[in-house]
Design a protein around this motif. Structure first.
Motif, PDB file in Angstrom:
ATOM      1  N   SER A   1       0.806  -1.215   0.000  1.00  0.00           N
ATOM      2  CA  SER A   1       0.000   0.000   0.000  1.00  0.00           C
ATOM      3  C   SER A   1       0.844   1.273   0.000  1.00  0.00           C
ATOM      4  CB  SER A   1      -0.951   0.002   1.196  1.00  0.00           C
ATOM      5  OG  SER A   1      -0.214  -0.025   2.396  1.00  0.00           O
ATOM      6  N   GLN A   2       2.065   1.203   0.506  1.00  0.00           N
ATOM      7  CA  GLN A   2       2.919   2.390   0.557  1.00  0.00           C
ATOM      8  C   GLN A   2       3.926   2.434  -0.599  1.00  0.00           C
ATOM      9  OE1 GLN A   2       2.351   4.817   2.836  1.00  0.00           O
ATOM     10  NE2 GLN A   2       0.631   3.551   3.451  1.00  0.00           N
ATOM     11  N   TYR A   3       3.822   1.519  -1.548  1.00  0.00           N
ATOM     12  CA  TYR A   3       4.773   1.472  -2.668  1.00  0.00           C
ATOM     13  C   TYR A   3       4.368   2.477  -3.735  1.00  0.00           C
ATOM     14  CZ  TYR A   3       6.879  -2.869  -0.970  1.00  0.00           C
ATOM     15  OH  TYR A   3       7.535  -3.806  -0.233  1.00  0.00           O
ATOM     16  N   GLN A   4       5.313   3.286  -4.156  1.00  0.00           N
ATOM     17  CA  GLN A   4       5.040   4.235  -5.232  1.00  0.00           C
ATOM     18  C   GLN A   4       5.138   3.501  -6.561  1.00  0.00           C
ATOM     19  OE1 GLN A   4       7.587   7.650  -5.303  1.00  0.00           O
ATOM     20  NE2 GLN A   4       6.679   8.470  -7.150  1.00  0.00           N
ATOM     21  N   MET A   5       4.119   3.695  -7.397  1.00  0.00           N
ATOM     22  CA  MET A   5       4.106   3.093  -8.714  1.00  0.00           C
ATOM     23  C   MET A   5       3.428   4.070  -9.658  1.00  0.00           C
ATOM     24  SD  MET A   5       2.793  -0.690  -9.798  1.00  0.00           S
ATOM     25  CE  MET A   5       3.177  -1.284  -8.168  1.00  0.00           C
ATOM     26  N   ASP A   6       4.228   4.743 -10.464  1.00  0.00           N
ATOM     27  CA  ASP A   6       3.684   5.659 -11.455  1.00  0.00           C
ATOM     28  C   ASP A   6       4.520   5.525 -12.716  1.00  0.00           C
ATOM     29  OD1 ASP A   6       6.018   7.269 -11.035  1.00  0.00           O
ATOM     30  OD2 ASP A   6       4.989   8.349  -9.429  1.00  0.00           O
ATOM     31  N   LYS A   7       4.359   6.427 -13.666  1.00  0.00           N
ATOM     32  CA  LYS A   7       5.051   6.248 -14.949  1.00  0.00           C
ATOM     33  C   LYS A   7       6.565   6.397 -14.856  1.00  0.00           C
ATOM     34  CE  LYS A   7       4.441  10.930 -16.715  1.00  0.00           C
ATOM     35  NZ  LYS A   7       3.912  11.719 -17.809  1.00  0.00           N
ATOM     36  N   ARG A   8       7.063   6.955 -13.744  1.00  0.00           N
ATOM     37  CA  ARG A   8       8.515   7.123 -13.599  1.00  0.00           C
ATOM     38  C   ARG A   8       9.132   6.236 -12.530  1.00  0.00           C
ATOM     39  NH1 ARG A   8       8.004  13.300 -14.560  1.00  0.00           N
ATOM     40  NH2 ARG A   8       8.189  13.269 -16.812  1.00  0.00           N
ATOM     41  N   THR A   9       8.338   5.798 -11.556  1.00  0.00           N
ATOM     42  CA  THR A   9       8.867   5.066 -10.414  1.00  0.00           C
ATOM     43  C   THR A   9       8.066   3.791 -10.193  1.00  0.00           C
ATOM     44  OG1 THR A   9       9.489   7.135  -9.371  1.00  0.00           O
ATOM     45  CG2 THR A   9       9.377   5.219  -7.952  1.00  0.00           C
ATOM     46  N   ASN A  10       8.773   2.689  -9.939  1.00  0.00           N
ATOM     47  CA  ASN A  10       8.144   1.430  -9.561  1.00  0.00           C
ATOM     48  C   ASN A  10       8.979   0.846  -8.430  1.00  0.00           C
ATOM     49  OD1 ASN A  10       7.356  -1.245  -9.253  1.00  0.00           O
ATOM     50  ND2 ASN A  10       6.800  -1.449 -11.394  1.00  0.00           N
ATOM     51  N   GLN A  11       8.512   1.004  -7.188  1.00  0.00           N
ATOM     52  CA  GLN A  11       9.288   0.553  -6.044  1.00  0.00           C
ATOM     53  C   GLN A  11       9.353  -0.963  -5.924  1.00  0.00           C
ATOM     54  OE1 GLN A  11       7.578   3.015  -2.866  1.00  0.00           O
ATOM     55  NE2 GLN A  11       9.620   3.924  -2.683  1.00  0.00           N
ATOM     56  N   CYS A  12       8.502  -1.694  -6.599  1.00  0.00           N
ATOM     57  CA  CYS A  12       8.588  -3.158  -6.583  1.00  0.00           C
ATOM     58  C   CYS A  12       9.923  -3.622  -7.154  1.00  0.00           C
ATOM     59  CB  CYS A  12       7.463  -3.773  -7.401  1.00  0.00           C
ATOM     60  SG  CYS A  12       5.807  -3.399  -6.791  1.00  0.00           S
ATOM     61  N   LEU A  13      10.423  -2.876  -8.126  1.00  0.00           N
ATOM     62  CA  LEU A  13      11.667  -3.271  -8.788  1.00  0.00           C
ATOM     63  C   LEU A  13      12.883  -3.110  -7.890  1.00  0.00           C
ATOM     64  CD1 LEU A  13      11.006  -1.783 -12.335  1.00  0.00           C
ATOM     65  CD2 LEU A  13      10.631  -4.103 -11.516  1.00  0.00           C
ATOM     66  N   GLY A  14      12.751  -2.385  -6.780  1.00  0.00           N
ATOM     67  CA  GLY A  14      13.847  -2.245  -5.828  1.00  0.00           C
ATOM     68  C   GLY A  14      14.246  -3.577  -5.215  1.00  0.00           C
ATOM     69  N   CYS A  15      13.330  -4.549  -5.216  1.00  0.00           N
ATOM     70  CA  CYS A  15      13.637  -5.891  -4.695  1.00  0.00           C
ATOM     71  C   CYS A  15      13.498  -6.984  -5.747  1.00  0.00           C
ATOM     72  CB  CYS A  15      12.705  -6.227  -3.537  1.00  0.00           C
ATOM     73  SG  CYS A  15      12.958  -5.240  -2.068  1.00  0.00           S
ATOM     74  N   HIS A  16      12.597  -6.827  -6.713  1.00  0.00           N
ATOM     75  CA  HIS A  16      12.268  -7.924  -7.612  1.00  0.00           C
ATOM     76  C   HIS A  16      12.931  -7.847  -8.985  1.00  0.00           C
ATOM     77  CE1 HIS A  16       9.381  -9.688  -4.868  1.00  0.00           C
ATOM     78  NE2 HIS A  16       8.944  -8.459  -4.602  1.00  0.00           N
ATOM     79  N   ASP A  17      13.614  -6.771  -9.313  1.00  0.00           N
ATOM     80  CA  ASP A  17      14.322  -6.685 -10.590  1.00  0.00           C
ATOM     81  C   ASP A  17      15.450  -7.713 -10.596  1.00  0.00           C
ATOM     82  OD1 ASP A  17      14.809  -5.606 -13.143  1.00  0.00           O
ATOM     83  OD2 ASP A  17      16.442  -4.378 -12.342  1.00  0.00           O
ATOM     84  N   TRP A  18      15.781  -8.267 -11.743  1.00  0.00           N
ATOM     85  CA  TRP A  18      16.777  -9.338 -11.814  1.00  0.00           C
ATOM     86  C   TRP A  18      18.144  -8.898 -11.313  1.00  0.00           C
ATOM     87  CZ3 TRP A  18      21.212  -9.167 -14.764  1.00  0.00           C
ATOM     88  CH2 TRP A  18      21.296  -8.146 -15.712  1.00  0.00           C
ATOM     89  N   THR A  19      18.424  -7.606 -11.335  1.00  0.00           N
ATOM     90  CA  THR A  19      19.750  -7.131 -10.915  1.00  0.00           C
ATOM     91  C   THR A  19      19.930  -7.142  -9.401  1.00  0.00           C
ATOM     92  OG1 THR A  19      18.963  -4.841 -10.915  1.00  0.00           O
ATOM     93  CG2 THR A  19      19.988  -5.653 -12.942  1.00  0.00           C
ATOM     94  N   VAL A  20      18.838  -7.138  -8.612  1.00  0.00           N
ATOM     95  CA  VAL A  20      18.950  -7.054  -7.151  1.00  0.00           C
ATOM     96  C   VAL A  20      18.203  -8.148  -6.403  1.00  0.00           C
ATOM     97  CG1 VAL A  20      19.323  -4.555  -7.121  1.00  0.00           C
ATOM     98  CG2 VAL A  20      16.999  -5.461  -7.027  1.00  0.00           C
ATOM     99  N   ALA A  21      17.407  -8.954  -7.091  1.00  0.00           N
ATOM    100  CA  ALA A  21      16.547  -9.928  -6.411  1.00  0.00           C
ATOM    101  C   ALA A  21      17.353 -10.931  -5.593  1.00  0.00           C
ATOM    102  CB  ALA A  21      15.664 -10.658  -7.420  1.00  0.00           C
ATOM    103  N   GLY A  22      18.477 -11.382  -6.088  1.00  0.00           N
ATOM    104  CA  GLY A  22      19.277 -12.368  -5.362  1.00  0.00           C
ATOM    105  C   GLY A  22      19.777 -11.853  -4.033  1.00  0.00           C
ATOM    106  N   GLU A  23      20.315 -10.662  -4.020  1.00  0.00           N
ATOM    107  CA  GLU A  23      20.848 -10.103  -2.776  1.00  0.00           C
ATOM    108  C   GLU A  23      19.744  -9.668  -1.811  1.00  0.00           C
ATOM    109  OE1 GLU A  23      21.900  -5.540  -4.053  1.00  0.00           O
ATOM    110  OE2 GLU A  23      23.064  -7.165  -4.973  1.00  0.00           O
TER     111      GLU A  23
END
Length: 147
Positions: free
Chosen positions: A71-93
């Protein structure tokens, strides 16, 4: 001439406003579109809580449910906070599941290094898990392959 026009417009606005108030007052109380009484407001302890942990999927290609609050995650045309953890570049760590490779394909099937614009808004397919009653009856049965 200008004064007469302004007086005429003012009189029209006042009479229209008064007529609107009269119609609104005579229309009666607000009713539900379903012809029943409006339900009481839920008390705080009846609000459905987010379920932690991952739930199993019911069919192939079902988008996974979100096992945490978003509910507190920003998701608009410029920002997607889900990718801070789930993008392939950072998901492992971060210990988070990596997005499916289909999220990195454009409409023509070309591989991209970043999430495709058609997959940018996660909540168009993924919803948070909640312990909530069904709103309508459901007799869905999972496919045999997942039992």
């Amino acid at each position: 001439m200008k004064l007469q026009v302004l007086v005429g417009i003012s009189a029209l606005v006042v009479s229209t406003t008064l007529a609107g108030f009269a119609i609104a007052q005579s229309s009666g109380s607000v009713q539900s579109l379903r012809s029943g009484d409006l339900p009481d407001t839920l008390r705080a302890e009846q609000v459905h809580k987010q379920m932690e942990g991952r739930m199993k999927r019911n069919y192939r290609q079902q988008p996974p449910l979100i096992p945490h609050s978003s509910s507190q995650y920003q998701m608009d045309k410029r920002t997607n906070q889900c990718l801070g953890c789930h993008d392939w570049t950072v998901a492992g760590e971060r210990g988070a599941p990596t997005l499916s490779m289909t999220h990195y394909l454009d409409r023509e099937g070309n591989q991209l290094d970043t999430v495709a614009g058609t997959r940018w808004f996660c909540n168009q397919c993924h919803v948070p898990q909640a312990n909530a009653p069904e709103l309508v009856g459901n007799d869905f049965q999972p496919s045999n392959a997942l039992r």
